[in-house]
Scaffold this active site. Structure first.
Site, PDB file in Angstrom:
ATOM      1  N   SER A 154       0.838  -1.189   0.000  1.00  0.00           N
ATOM      2  CA  SER A 154       0.000   0.000   0.000  1.00  0.00           C
ATOM      3  C   SER A 154       0.883   1.255   0.000  1.00  0.00           C
ATOM      4  O   SER A 154       1.742   1.387  -0.872  1.00  0.00           O
ATOM      5  CB  SER A 154      -0.952  -0.033   1.197  1.00  0.00           C
ATOM      6  OG  SER A 154      -1.944   0.957   1.091  1.00  0.00           O
ATOM      7  N   ARG A 164     -11.643   6.906   9.659  1.00  0.00           N
ATOM      8  CA  ARG A 164     -11.181   5.513   9.711  1.00  0.00           C
ATOM      9  C   ARG A 164     -12.229   4.564   9.147  1.00  0.00           C
ATOM     10  O   ARG A 164     -11.892   3.597   8.453  1.00  0.00           O
ATOM     11  CB  ARG A 164     -10.853   5.133  11.153  1.00  0.00           C
ATOM     12  CG  ARG A 164     -10.302   3.723  11.318  1.00  0.00           C
ATOM     13  CD  ARG A 164      -9.024   3.539  10.524  1.00  0.00           C
ATOM     14  NE  ARG A 164      -8.329   2.317  10.903  1.00  0.00           N
ATOM     15  CZ  ARG A 164      -7.208   1.900  10.342  1.00  0.00           C
ATOM     16  NH1 ARG A 164      -6.665   2.609   9.378  1.00  0.00           N
ATOM     17  NH2 ARG A 164      -6.623   0.789  10.735  1.00  0.00           N
ATOM     18  N   ASP A 179      -8.581  -6.468  -4.817  1.00  0.00           N
ATOM     19  CA  ASP A 179      -8.165  -5.129  -4.387  1.00  0.00           C
ATOM     20  C   ASP A 179      -8.715  -4.093  -5.366  1.00  0.00           C
ATOM     21  O   ASP A 179      -8.219  -3.939  -6.472  1.00  0.00           O
ATOM     22  CB  ASP A 179      -6.636  -5.057  -4.339  1.00  0.00           C
ATOM     23  CG  ASP A 179      -6.112  -3.721  -3.822  1.00  0.00           C
ATOM     24  OD1 ASP A 179      -6.922  -2.803  -3.580  1.00  0.00           O
ATOM     25  OD2 ASP A 179      -4.881  -3.595  -3.669  1.00  0.00           O
ATOM     26  N   HIS A 224      -8.005  -5.061  -0.430  1.00  0.00           N
ATOM     27  CA  HIS A 224      -6.705  -4.409  -0.364  1.00  0.00           C
ATOM     28  C   HIS A 224      -5.867  -4.909   0.799  1.00  0.00           C
ATOM     29  O   HIS A 224      -4.642  -5.005   0.697  1.00  0.00           O
ATOM     30  CB  HIS A 224      -6.926  -2.896  -0.255  1.00  0.00           C
ATOM     31  CG  HIS A 224      -5.662  -2.117  -0.152  1.00  0.00           C
ATOM     32  ND1 HIS A 224      -4.732  -2.056  -1.175  1.00  0.00           N
ATOM     33  CD2 HIS A 224      -5.144  -1.365   0.859  1.00  0.00           C
ATOM     34  CE1 HIS A 224      -3.718  -1.295  -0.813  1.00  0.00           C
ATOM     35  NE2 HIS A 224      -3.933  -0.864   0.421  1.00  0.00           N
ATOM     36  N   ASP A 225      -6.493  -5.212   1.913  1.00  0.00           N
ATOM     37  CA  ASP A 225      -5.760  -5.637   3.108  1.00  0.00           C
ATOM     38  C   ASP A 225      -5.204  -7.053   3.013  1.00  0.00           C
ATOM     39  O   ASP A 225      -4.608  -7.541   3.984  1.00  0.00           O
ATOM     40  CB  ASP A 225      -6.664  -5.552   4.338  1.00  0.00           C
ATOM     41  CG  ASP A 225      -6.503  -4.222   5.073  1.00  0.00           C
ATOM     42  OD1 ASP A 225      -5.662  -3.417   4.651  1.00  0.00           O
ATOM     43  OD2 ASP A 225      -7.229  -4.002   6.060  1.00  0.00           O
TER      44      ASP A 225
END
Length: 397
Positions: A164, A234, A331, A364-365
């Site tokens: 990232s 967040r 992602d 994405h994580d």
């Protein structure tokens, strides 16, 4: 070839670790940043794992993502509820094997986990910088990391590894300091933010700045902090880190601690409760102004413009390292087409490039989660780099 083993690390852990601090750029020699301003003194919080080989050829710099920190592996004491953020990857016998590699991870410039950032004390005023802190770039972060690497006595890094925003730092390292990098590992990253990625970051920043407790960035003197705005920021980020598949598998439309909808604005659904929980946890560990600064640095990142006059091919013509580029099928924040584009530009320069798209449902994580294929690929890539380094130095097994 000798190996360097942490004898105190049971069960594949690096064991107990210590956060350290490196301070540099004190007046009259401040750090010049890309905005045209200067900053100093500058402190970076960092941790190291494993042992630097006598020939200093086994150093791996790990760069963290947007809201990460220097605590990548191990634990500070026995009461820690969980280890460092990439403990699955760093340790004896793991992909980044601390029996072989000397691993360094620092908190980025502009962060809030021990490195100099907007929450740090401005020596000119003896109060926190707030918005007087200069806007910094990924390039500025890498320049600061180089000062740390120099301080550690390392002339050349075996590899720089990150996902990232960490992957952005990896790419910047490879073209800004090409003679210092033997290998570069970019995971779930990009050479520049898309309009979509910038848009999500801007909505998150506006959530913070709309909080009345933000007070134009000058909230340090007040007991009330912009917690609601930061929590919402967040929550927005977490949505981008997951995927439709991950959301469906983890939450679907399941209700949270109830049998039916409430017909009010409580958290009826599990996904609502999850996002609120993530937002609440985040405000306990992160600074709102730092969030503004690091997201802006990510949005400003444009490798092609900074190093290639708008051309990715020209930018990567500066590089001399081997690359490993990894993307993940689900992602949608940094989709695979962006990784393929950078790989194409690398190959047009005749560089040694390995590219893998990994099937993963978690968005994405995915690079932060256990993945045997990623672990094996990374392990082999680093081993190849180390073998090449030892061959170049004439060392025999």
């Amino acid at each position: 070839m000798s190996e360097y083993v942490d004898q105190t690390a049971p069960g594949g852990s690096v064991g107990q670790v210590e956060k350290r601090f490196f301070t540099f750029a004190a007046p009259p020699h401040p750090l010049a940043v890309e905005s045209g301003l200067s900053l100093g003194p500058v402190t970076l919080a960092y941790e190291t794992y494993g042992e630097l080989a006598p020939q200093k050829d086994n150093a791996v710099l790990v760069a963290h993502a947007l809201t990460g920190d220097s605590h990548a592996a191990g634990y500070y004491d026995a009461t820690d509820p969980k280890p460092g953020w990439w403990d699955i990857m760093i340790g004896p016998g793991k992909a980044i094997d601390t029996r072989k590699y000397f691993v360094v991870c620092s908190n980025v410039l502009g962060g809030c986990m021990g490195s100099t950032g907007p929450g740090s004390i401005n020596p000119a005023t003896d109060t926190p910088y707030g918005l007087e802190f200069p806007v910094v770039t990924i390039g500025d972060m890498v320049t600061a990391q180089k000062a740390l690497v120099d301080h550690l006595g390392i002339d050349r890094l075996l590899a720089v590894v990150g996902g990232s925003m960490g992957g952005m730092q990896v790419l910047e390292w490879s073209v800004r300091y090409p003679d210092m990098v033997r290998g570069a590992v970019s995971l779930a990253s990009t050479t520049k933010h898309s309009a979509l990625a910038i848009a999500f970051n801007e909505v998150a920043r506006q959530a913070i700045m709309a909080d009345p407790n933000w007070r134009g960035g000058d909230y340090s003197r007040y007991p009330e902090k912009p917690d609601m705005g930061l929590a919402v920021a967040r929550m927005i980020g977490h949505i981008t880190y997951l995927s439709d598949e991950a959301m469906r598998a983890k939450f679907d439309r399941r209700l949270q601690d109830r049998c039916d909808i409430s017909f009010n604005f409580e958290a009826d659904f599990q996904v609502e409760s999850y996002l609120r929980h993530q937002g609440k946890k985040f405000v306990d560990r992160f600074d709102a102004n730092s969030f503004l600064y690091v997201t802006k640095a990510a949005d400003y990142f444009n490798l092609e413009k900074a190093h290639g006059n708008g051309s990715a091919v020209a930018a990567f013509s500066r590089a001399k390292c081997a690359y490993l580029v990894v993307s993940f099928t689900s992602d949608w924040l940094y989709p695979t087409y962006q990784s393929r584009a950078m790989v194409q530009a690398m190959k047009k320069n005749g560089l040694d490039v390995s590219f893998v798209e990994i099937t993963a449902d978690w968005g994405h994580d995915a690079f932060l989660l256990p993945n045997p294929r990623l672990e094996a690929i990374l392990s082999r890539f680093l081993a190849r780099l180390l073998d090449a380094a030892r061959l170049d130095s004439g060392e025999k097994d």
